[in-house]
Design an enzyme around this catalytic site. Structure first.
Site, PDB file in Angstrom:
ATOM      1  N   LYS A 176       0.846  -1.207   0.000  1.00  0.00           N
ATOM      2  CA  LYS A 176       0.000   0.000   0.000  1.00  0.00           C
ATOM      3  C   LYS A 176       0.875   1.247   0.000  1.00  0.00           C
ATOM      4  O   LYS A 176       0.582   2.238  -0.690  1.00  0.00           O
ATOM      5  CB  LYS A 176      -0.940  -0.003   1.212  1.00  0.00           C
ATOM      6  CG  LYS A 176      -1.852   1.213   1.310  1.00  0.00           C
ATOM      7  CD  LYS A 176      -2.889   1.272   0.190  1.00  0.00           C
ATOM      8  CE  LYS A 176      -3.642   2.589   0.143  1.00  0.00           C
ATOM      9  NZ  LYS A 176      -4.633   2.747   1.207  1.00  0.00           N
ATOM     10  N   LYS A 244      -0.341  11.940   5.073  1.00  0.00           N
ATOM     11  CA  LYS A 244      -0.102  10.915   6.105  1.00  0.00           C
ATOM     12  C   LYS A 244       0.578   9.700   5.487  1.00  0.00           C
ATOM     13  O   LYS A 244       1.578   9.183   6.013  1.00  0.00           O
ATOM     14  CB  LYS A 244      -1.436  10.497   6.731  1.00  0.00           C
ATOM     15  CG  LYS A 244      -1.296   9.465   7.835  1.00  0.00           C
ATOM     16  CD  LYS A 244      -2.556   8.566   7.962  1.00  0.00           C
ATOM     17  CE  LYS A 244      -2.563   7.459   6.927  1.00  0.00           C
ATOM     18  NZ  LYS A 244      -3.569   6.422   7.110  1.00  0.00           N
TER      19      LYS A 244
END
Lengths: 300, 300, 300, 300
Positions: A176, A244
């Protein structure tokens, strides 16, 4: 073999992504017990056919499977490790599927802590956004022991169209992270190309057609170029979240001693866009930064 | 309306790309007169059914259409401006289609010089490489006046699958420059992701499957990832050429005052790979540089 | 040995830098014949004690030494190569000292062209700005044959405090390019440090004291930090000129196959500042860009 | 007023930096009680005239001042917060001077924890390296309440030549972070300039003379250029440590939303050098990376 009706799933985190995912599991016949920090999301799950829990502990106590979908690494740590958390309350043998996008090192610690308490943990971050969650067409990158991943697959197949086992615990998070690196970079490159073409007076609609048909083609170009050309930056995937995630990428690359020159560079640019107050826009708003740096942001 | 048999095309530059393109035009029935600096390429064209010219002047003198496919900006300038060149010898009304990849500012000057002598000029750089040239499936980005582009289209349709008019003279070169910017950057990002994944012990074959299915998917990933994973860097498109093209991109961006932070960054990396002696490898060899910067280039 | 009074110097380019340099040579007793594209600068030279020329050819015809101080590479090429230029009109044996900052490859061509006509050429770009020119305290980096550099030294010592022979023809330009690379980078790093310190609420005046005393100390910090802290960006050395010079640096590095990752990066930032319309500010205005990228440019 | 003889200083961390600093305090007449994880360093302090402690708790119990000089943030956290640590054992009113280089956010937490137990904390990271520690000529950037900094000044004056109060708690660490950002960047820029000059055949010794005399001059150029030209990279300040410090800089910039494009870029390069196994070399070894990227690292 058990039927869905005989399987209780605790679903923790009923936000933009979690709510439709939990809904699909209800539709598939599972007994879904939901918990969310704010109550209305739980009420909506009940209306949808699920059951409500007042706490994490209550939700997981009788669950066969626990699925978590929360914003960030500390949220997962808190769920996993706190005294009222999952691992303090779940039955031995419970399967914990964490669909949050978090730091690989945290995923590794969570998996180890689970193993120590006989909880089977897989990390299963998703890609595809709100639309993918609603349609049940998410791409899911799954890390964990092979047996555990196979055990998790029936549930993941309900919410995802592509479910791939990519390696040991935390490997899902690593993939990811790589995904977010590529996506941010591809967007930035497309933004540079668009501003470059506009500055040279080129018809960018035609240009996108021909670029999209060759080696420059990409999902980013297919899905984002039109919005970027129109300066429409409603999310989609917010700059805040990509910021983030790029923090995760750069930290994990640093930890592994891997050079990511373009990745680190685009992380600075995403950070800049956020610092300028654009954290709520879609990540394709990187175009605004390129325009600004090119002195082309004054017009109307 | 004229038939192909009644149309004479001068084709100048019979290299890896030019030779198969000229061949397709012969196959389509055109009368093709070829010229190349080294003679054997001309002989091969004659074997293929074309005619030979001893000089540029001879080739273009009786041509209705002149197509040029040469390596770099100075080559085109020389062809266009020299005393024995195209514009000194061609008939008024001749259509000049330049398929070379050159600097947009040079393309603009060439087009203006052509117009001054009643030569109609379109810039039509191609994408798709040697394979695309052989298959007649090139993507072609065309700049020029609308009438001239329409006049050029029948010939371009013979060698390309996607032929798009993207704007005024030089616009084709500008779009090609943008193409090269995106492609180099997408390759570098994929290289960073791959080394990152390998360093974390992830199964990169599975990872490519799931990345390719989502927003990180791209033509670069589809066509280059397997070779990169296997460290097979036979060209394909050579670093030397991409280095030349990124010189065009950075100069054209500088000229227009457009910031291309990632583009300039990857241009440095491509330049470094070339300086290290890897100019003859495929551009996907950017992976080698990421490995080197990550201290992972010692094995095997 | 000849006295200054017996030496005629043609001084071409009487701008902000050239005028005071020519004035020092008059003060030192030389016979200075000045030429400038706009006439008032020549008139001021005459008031100062020099003589006026109506053209380049007239200025250099009887000169022993020709000094040029013009903005950019094409200006020097024009002076050297045009039919009415220096090399067409100067006596064999004339010494040509080019104090302009230009591309090393152009300097090399100019030197070779001079040699072919028995003109001795040295490149002698200067550092130190308008103040250094007025005070006669410039640093001068000189390239050329040893004999020619020695011949040039008496004139350079009049306008400079540090005159160093750094290598063969064009070496002076190469060192000047390196100078501009370092200066731009050092300014940008100081800008990043200052915004970083301000964002953390640190007293930057004290911080500069302690930073300036250690390994972070630099001429840039000594001369520019106070102005940057006060947001005073009157030039000094203009962004427009530094942008031009970084174009020289990046081209010369590319030509030599040298990687300048930070240099290329800061060149993008300087280009961005210029594209935003700040070309007329001092190069220390890079601080504005860092503030903008950090979302800290809204306040008063 | 107390005399040095009446003041007991606990000095924790007697490494390359700490040992000579503690020695200077002994020489100045203070009663110094030393503690170090490995015993030989403590023995050497005793030979130098100090006293030995068997534990942190024993060292600090009767101290008026505690000075810590340890490698990294977790070491300081451990010293401050552990059950056998400083704040559990020191008398109320004790002055804690932390000379380690750590994360500003950790310094802030440590200061707050100290305040809660009536321990006065100042952060006082140093610059100047082993040589500066031996000579007592360190530059020290001090953060803390004004009273506490004044109380710390007599001790810091013994080991430093430049002691500057730069702001509230953690400000010293912030300034040190800025210092490390500037130093790493200035070294990298000098490395790029040197390789660029060498590639162009320039005499770099002369070039350094003239560059050092102008706006490109810096402490880095004065102290590091000769070693870099000679390829002598014995530390000095190790790449490993600078890598750690750049991790602090990038994290602190990210936390504050400050863009540090060159800082982030050079952090990647330092990380790459370390990943290649050069962590033990002096930070001026960034030159090796520039050579490698320029294909100039094969010779001899």
């Amino acid at each position: 073999m058990t039927t869905p009706q005989q399987t209780t799933i605790a679903f923790i985190g009923l936000g933009i992504m979690g709510a439709p995912m939990a809904g699909h599991l209800i539709d598939a016949g599972y007994d879904v017990v939901g918990y969310n920090r704010s109550r209305p999301a739980v009420d909506r799950l009940v209306e949808r056919g699920g059951r409500a829990a007042q706490s994490v502990a209550e939700a997981v106590r009788d669950a066969d499977v626990v699925i978590t979908m929360v914003p960030d690494s500390p949220d997962v740590e808190d769920l996993a490790f706190s005294e009222e958390g999952i691992y303090a309350s779940a039955k031995p043998g419970t399967l914990h599927i964490d669909c949050s996008t978090i730091r690989p090192d945290v995923a590794r610690r969570v998996a180890a802590a689970g193993a120590a308490r006989d909880i089977r943990v897989v990390d299963a971050p998703v890609s595809g956004g709100e639309a993918g969650a609603k349609e049940g067409s998410l791409s899911i990158m799954v890390g964990g022991e092979a047996d555990d991943v196979e055990a998790a697959r029936p549930y993941l197949d309900v919410v995802g169209a592509t479910v791939v086992h990519v390696g040991p615990p935390a490997a899902g998070q690593t993939v990811k992270a790589a995904n977010q690196l590529i996506v941010a970079g591809n967007i930035q490159l497309l933004a540079e190309a668009l501003v470059f073409l506009e500055a040279h007076g080129v018809d960018t609609e035609s240009a996108m057609t021909v670029l999209g048909g060759g080696l420059a083609g990409s999902a980013v170009l297919n899905r984002k170029a039109a919005g970027m050309r129109a300066r429409e930056f409603a999310p989609g995937f917010r700059i805040d979240l990509h910021h983030k995630d790029l923090g995760i990428v750069t930290a994990a690359a640093r930890e592994a001693g891997v050079a990511i020159p373009l990745g680190a560079h685009v992380a600075q640019l995403v950070g800049a866009l956020r610092a300028q107050g654009h954290g709520g826009l879609d990540h394709s708003a990187l175009l605004l930064l390129v325009e600004q740096l090119s002195g082309r942001d004054q017009h109307g």
